[in-house]
Design a protein around this motif. Structure first.
Motif, PDB file in Angstrom:
ATOM      1  N   UNK A  53      -2.480  -3.779   5.536  1.00 53.13           N
ATOM      2  CA  UNK A  53      -1.792  -2.900   4.602  1.00 53.13           C
ATOM      3  C   UNK A  53      -0.350  -2.697   5.067  1.00 53.13           C
ATOM      4  N   UNK A  54       0.588  -2.807   4.134  1.00 53.72           N
ATOM      5  CA  UNK A  54       2.001  -2.593   4.437  1.00 53.72           C
ATOM      6  C   UNK A  54       2.556  -1.538   3.488  1.00 53.72           C
ATOM      7  N   UNK A 107       2.130   9.313   2.408  1.00 58.26           N
ATOM      8  CA  UNK A 107       0.907   9.161   1.616  1.00 58.26           C
ATOM      9  C   UNK A 107       0.087   7.973   2.095  1.00 58.26           C
ATOM     10  N   UNK A 108       0.753   6.876   2.436  1.00 60.14           N
ATOM     11  CA  UNK A 108       0.033   5.691   2.899  1.00 60.14           C
ATOM     12  C   UNK A 108      -0.666   5.950   4.228  1.00 60.14           C
ATOM     13  N   UNK A 159      -0.977  -8.628  -2.274  1.00 61.99           N
ATOM     14  CA  UNK A 159      -1.698  -7.963  -3.358  1.00 61.99           C
ATOM     15  C   UNK A 159      -0.949  -6.699  -3.763  1.00 61.99           C
ATOM     16  N   UNK A 160      -0.759  -6.538  -5.070  1.00 61.04           N
ATOM     17  CA  UNK A 160       0.009  -5.414  -5.614  1.00 61.04           C
ATOM     18  C   UNK A 160      -0.802  -4.743  -6.717  1.00 61.04           C
ATOM     19  N   UNK A 220       0.830  -1.198   0.000  1.00 57.76           N
ATOM     20  CA  UNK A 220       0.000   0.000   0.000  1.00 57.76           C
ATOM     21  C   UNK A 220       0.868   1.253   0.000  1.00 57.76           C
ATOM     22  N   UNK A 221       0.758   2.043  -1.078  1.00 56.83           N
ATOM     23  CA  UNK A 221       1.538   3.276  -1.158  1.00 56.83           C
ATOM     24  C   UNK A 221       0.684   4.520  -0.975  1.00 56.83           C
ATOM     25  N   UNK A 222      -0.637   4.347  -0.865  1.00 61.53           N
ATOM     26  CA  UNK A 222      -1.520   5.484  -0.686  1.00 61.53           C
ATOM     27  C   UNK A 222      -2.012   6.103  -1.965  1.00 61.53           C
TER      28      UNK A 222
END
Length: 356
Positions: free
Chosen positions: A136-137, A149-150, A212-213, A119-121
């Motif tokens: 979420x990582x 942002x995340x 998940x990506x 998760x990058x936001x």
């Protein structure tokens, strides 16, 4: 066979169907031939001239040679099985956005279980976070764009995010492992793989075997700035937005090979619902104005993801090696090790020194 049943792949070959409703596949058919889907979403390798000696892991082979995307391989070599479709664009923007919405929601909602989420936001990973239940990582150095942002996006989604804070020791340890797993040591590939690998490691340590990506969204849906004015960008041969988008889609097989191998080496299997055939089919029919519109990119995706808060849908995203500050810190470490910027490929030389 990775990704799909052999019967599905066989039917796709018989029907000349490049998008038979899978999230990609690669492996051996019953007759011994090797096959890889049209976007190369799974890697498969063999020894030269010997498809019987094959593996999804190149480290199993003495001279691993990847099967090209959309090809079959037998003793006589490689033959093309499928070509990516080139359909006419949707005539109505509303219909196009609805097709993208249906495709992404069906694909994400159809993910089995609750994998961890990288998760990058940004809008891509937020689509996954909003419609799946796994943790979420986010990974990055302290004060990196991606971590900030995340955190803000997770708050907007009423979710928690686990921060994987990178250190220089992480880079020094992980670089040789990534090079060994992927066979690549150039700074761009290593810089992209490092955040994936370190986040994947942390997810695996937390007990998750899948991650998940959001891979594929930038290529398929107009996420690159260079597709906005392709006629003025010497990195592209195409001179139209749709042509440029199709050109960058062609880079996916090599990118996905790197990402899959890096994540598997970290201990997780990637799950990429935005590369589902349904999403691909809808994306290929987008008109230029729903790919990029002025400074706005991924226009159709932002409109389709109306289940996200507006502040997330409007966000731009930095490339992972920059948003995580991995590229900056690789450069810093290279200079501290004596590889100065005036030297040719100073970061590449530093990476080679870590591997040696």
């Amino acid at each position: 066979m990775q990704g799909a049943d052999r019967a599905v792949v066989r039917a796709a070959l018989d029907a000349d169907d490049p998008l038979p409703g899978t999230v990609g596949f690669a492996g051996a058919l019953d007759d011994g031939r090797l096959v890889r889907d049209v976007l190369g979403r799974y890697p498969i390798f063999s020894e030269p001239g010997d498809p019987a000696a094959h593996s999804p892991d190149p480290t199993d082979l003495s001279e691993p040679t990847p099967v090209p995307a959309g090809h079959l391989r037998d003793e006589d070599g490689d033959t093309r099985a499928w070509t990516l479709p080139d359909p006419e664009p949707y005539a109505e923007s509303g219909r196009a956005v609805e097709a993208v919405r249906a495709a992404i929601t069906d694909a994400v909602d159809g993910v089995d279980g609750a994998p961890a989420v990288a998760f990058s936001g940004g809008v891509d990973s937020s689509v996954l976070a909003a419609r799946t239940d796994g943790p979420l990582f986010v990974g990055g150095f302290e004060d990196s764009h991606d971590v900030e942002a995340a955190r803000s996006a997770a708050a907007a989604l009423d979710r928690e995010v686990r921060v994987v804070e990178f250190t220089h020791a992480d880079i020094e340890r992980a670089v040789p492992e990534i090079v060994a797993a992927t066979g690549r040591s150039n700074p761009m590939d290593v810089g992209i793989a490092l955040p994936l690998y370190l986040v994947g490691e942390r997810a695996a340590a937390a007990g998750y075997d899948r991650l998940a990506v959001g891979q594929g969204a930038d290529e398929l849906l107009g996420g690159y700035a260079k597709v906005a004015n392709p006629a003025e960008d010497d990195r592209l041969e195409a001179d139209t937005v749709r042509g440029a988008t199709r050109e960058v889609v062609g880079s996916l097989p090599a990118q996905l090979e790197r990402d899959v191998l890096a994540l598997r080496a970290a201990g997780v299997e990637p799950v990429a619902p935005l590369l589902d055939d349904r999403v691909v089919a809808a994306a290929l029919r987008l008109p230029a104005e729903l790919l990029v519109d002025g400074d706005e990119r991924k226009v159709a995706l932002r409109r389709a993801a109306d289940f996200l808060p507006a502040e997330i849908r409007r966000r731009d995203k930095k490339a992972v090696q920059y948003g995580s500050l991995v590229a900056r810190e690789l450069d810093r470490l290279a200079r501290q090790a004596g590889f100065k910027r005036r030297m040719d490929d100073h970061v590449g030389r530093y990476i080679d020194s870590l591997v040696e």
